[in-house]
Design an enzyme around this catalytic site. Structure first.
Site, PDB file in Angstrom:
ATOM      1  N   ASN A 218       0.846  -1.192   0.000  1.00  0.00           N
ATOM      2  CA  ASN A 218       0.000   0.000   0.000  1.00  0.00           C
ATOM      3  C   ASN A 218       0.882   1.244   0.000  1.00  0.00           C
ATOM      4  O   ASN A 218       2.105   1.147   0.009  1.00  0.00           O
ATOM      5  CB  ASN A 218      -0.969  -0.016   1.190  1.00  0.00           C
ATOM      6  CG  ASN A 218      -0.235  -0.017   2.509  1.00  0.00           C
ATOM      7  OD1 ASN A 218       0.491   0.914   2.826  1.00  0.00           O
ATOM      8  ND2 ASN A 218      -0.398  -1.089   3.279  1.00  0.00           N
ATOM      9  N   ARG A 219       0.268   2.412   0.009  1.00  0.00           N
ATOM     10  CA  ARG A 219       1.016   3.647  -0.242  1.00  0.00           C
ATOM     11  C   ARG A 219       1.538   4.336   1.009  1.00  0.00           C
ATOM     12  O   ARG A 219       1.994   5.461   0.938  1.00  0.00           O
ATOM     13  CB  ARG A 219       0.140   4.598  -1.057  1.00  0.00           C
ATOM     14  CG  ARG A 219      -0.146   4.063  -2.453  1.00  0.00           C
ATOM     15  CD  ARG A 219      -1.167   4.917  -3.178  1.00  0.00           C
ATOM     16  NE  ARG A 219      -0.844   6.315  -3.094  1.00  0.00           N
ATOM     17  CZ  ARG A 219      -1.731   7.300  -3.039  1.00  0.00           C
ATOM     18  NH1 ARG A 219      -3.012   7.010  -3.053  1.00  0.00           N
ATOM     19  NH2 ARG A 219      -1.345   8.546  -2.965  1.00  0.00           N
TER      20      ARG A 219
END
Ligand code: CTP
Length: 405
Positions: A218-219
């Site tokens: 994820n970011r």
């Protein structure tokens, strides 16, 4: 004790004496003087005679906007016993770069220049950042002098390895400014409200491997967790940072454990939270992992690919112990409702909720806008602020809860 309001300037109002001694790396001390000033400190610079061969008092005067001291017998000085006055007023003394000669002076209690004299006259924490040639650093005389001042309480920072003035590569470079400033912040933090506490912070996302080259992730950049860790260090805590794969350096004085997957993060958190005072889960651990991981790179076939995902354990929900538990809720909609549900579900003391789609907040930004919700459902909406300041607002609450336990 009056409660300190922490702002973006961690050294606000603090007096730092910066002793600069003769080394080619004196130019880096100018950067340190500037960064300490930007962090809010009142920086009193003392230059030895040798330092003045490399840099001028004017450089430091311009950077700190304060008088610079060079001569302990200056009849024009506005201060009567200026070395004593500086030493008494100091919250910390940083000697950077510290030459072999200066380290010898300190070790032998010499008071024949103003840096050594101020060192003798202060009771503030002292940080010494050596810079010299690698052969000099390795010499028995220097090794013994360094050991002496360390035993007497000085914190030795560095030297770092790299290219030296001689052109050789070795141990002897002055550490970078971030490290110098971090060391000053940590030294002053020793008397903070989290002194003697152990705070565990998780940061970043996790990577769940699909094959040797690909992962599910994820970011999360890790910036929020690292900022909390720095804030906790600045208040005197011992901090352990459990990090997913992030691209940020480890701030000075913080223990870091690097992990890849959510399962690894869970193991590391379980291990390091033993006996800790608080766990702050700012990480975004992946909730799922591939049911199976391919040993070899998955090849393109021209067909679609379907893959089964299985759930990962919830790390904070399964954390046992009497420590304070703080969760984050990164949401994209119905922020309050979702965050409030997570408090009970995960057994948290409070949760820090944010809408990651809001401008200037969430992933990869240096700022964040959060709402803190406690177990009783009380909410506090904080304005947009730096992640470091958000860290302090969280730690204000953590410190208050710890004090009641
Ligand atoms: N968390 C955790 N272990 C996980 C997933 C999340 O400890 N496997 C923690 C996060 O670090 C965070 C809090 O739980 O402090 C909430 O994370 P979030 O991703 O918002 O919630 P989830 O429980 O994963 O729920 P959802 O993704 O459905 O919103």
């Amino acid at each position: 004790m009056t409660r300190r309001i922490w702002t973006d300037k961690p050294l606000e109002g603090r007096r730092v004496v910066l002793g600069v001694t003769g080394s080619i790396s004196c130019y880096k001390a100018a950067d340190a003087a500037s960064k300490l000033t930007q962090a809010g400190a009142l920086v009193d610079v003392i230059l030895t005679e040798s330092a003045q061969m490399f840099v001028t008092p004017l450089t430091f005067r311009a950077l700190t906007q304060r008088p610079v001291f060079t001569d302990m017998y200056d009849p024009q000085s506005p201060f009567a016993e200026e070395h004593i006055a500086l030493a008494r007023a100091a919250d910390a003394m940083l000697i950077a770069p510290a030459s072999a000669t200066t380290i010898a002076r300190l070790a032998h209690g010499m008071a024949d220049d103003m840096v050594a004299l101020t060192y003798l006259a202060t009771t503030a924490p002292v940080i010494v950042a050596p810079a010299m040639d690698a052969q000099m650093w390795a010499h028995a005389a220097v090794v013994a002098n360094v050991a002496t001042i360390r035993e007497r309480g000085a914190t030795i920072v560095g030297p770092a390895e790299g290219r030296l003035a001689s052109g050789h590569v070795g141990l002897g470079r002055l550490v970078e400014t971030e490290t110098l400033v971090g060391a000053v912040r940590a030294a002053i933090g020793v008397s903070g409200d989290l002194a003697g506490r152990h705070i565990v912070v998780s940061a970043g996302g996790t990577h769940e491997p699909l094959d040797p080259v690909r992962y599910l992730g994820n970011r999360s950049s890790g910036k929020m967790g690292v900022a909390i860790a720095e804030a906790a260090r600045d208040r005197g805590a011992r901090v352990t940072l459990v990090c997913g794969p992030i691209a940020l350096p480890t701030p000075y004085g913080i223990d870091r454990i690097d992990v890849k997957t959510t399962a690894d993060m869970g193991d590391a958190v379980r291990f390091v939270t033993e006996g800790c005072d608080a766990l702050i889960m700012a990480a975004a651990p992946a909730d799922f992992r591939p049911a199976s991981t391919s040993d070899q790179k998955i090849k393109r076939t021209g067909e679609g690919l379907t893959m089964d995902l299985i759930p990962n354990a919830d790390i904070i929900a399964s954390a046992t112990g009497s420590f304070v538990k703080v969760g984050f809720a990164a949401e994209t909609q119905h922020v309050r409702e979702h965050a409030t549900e997570k408090i009970a579900k995960k057994g948290l003391d409070f949760i820090v909720a944010n809408d990651v789609t809001a401008p200037s907040a969430g992933f990869a930004h240096d700022t964040n806008q959060v709402t803190i919700i406690d177990e009783g459902g009380r909410t506090e909406d904080l304005p947009l602020m730096s992640k470091y300041e958000v860290g302090h607002r969280i730690l204000d609450r953590v410190a208050a809860i710890i004090a009641t336990r």
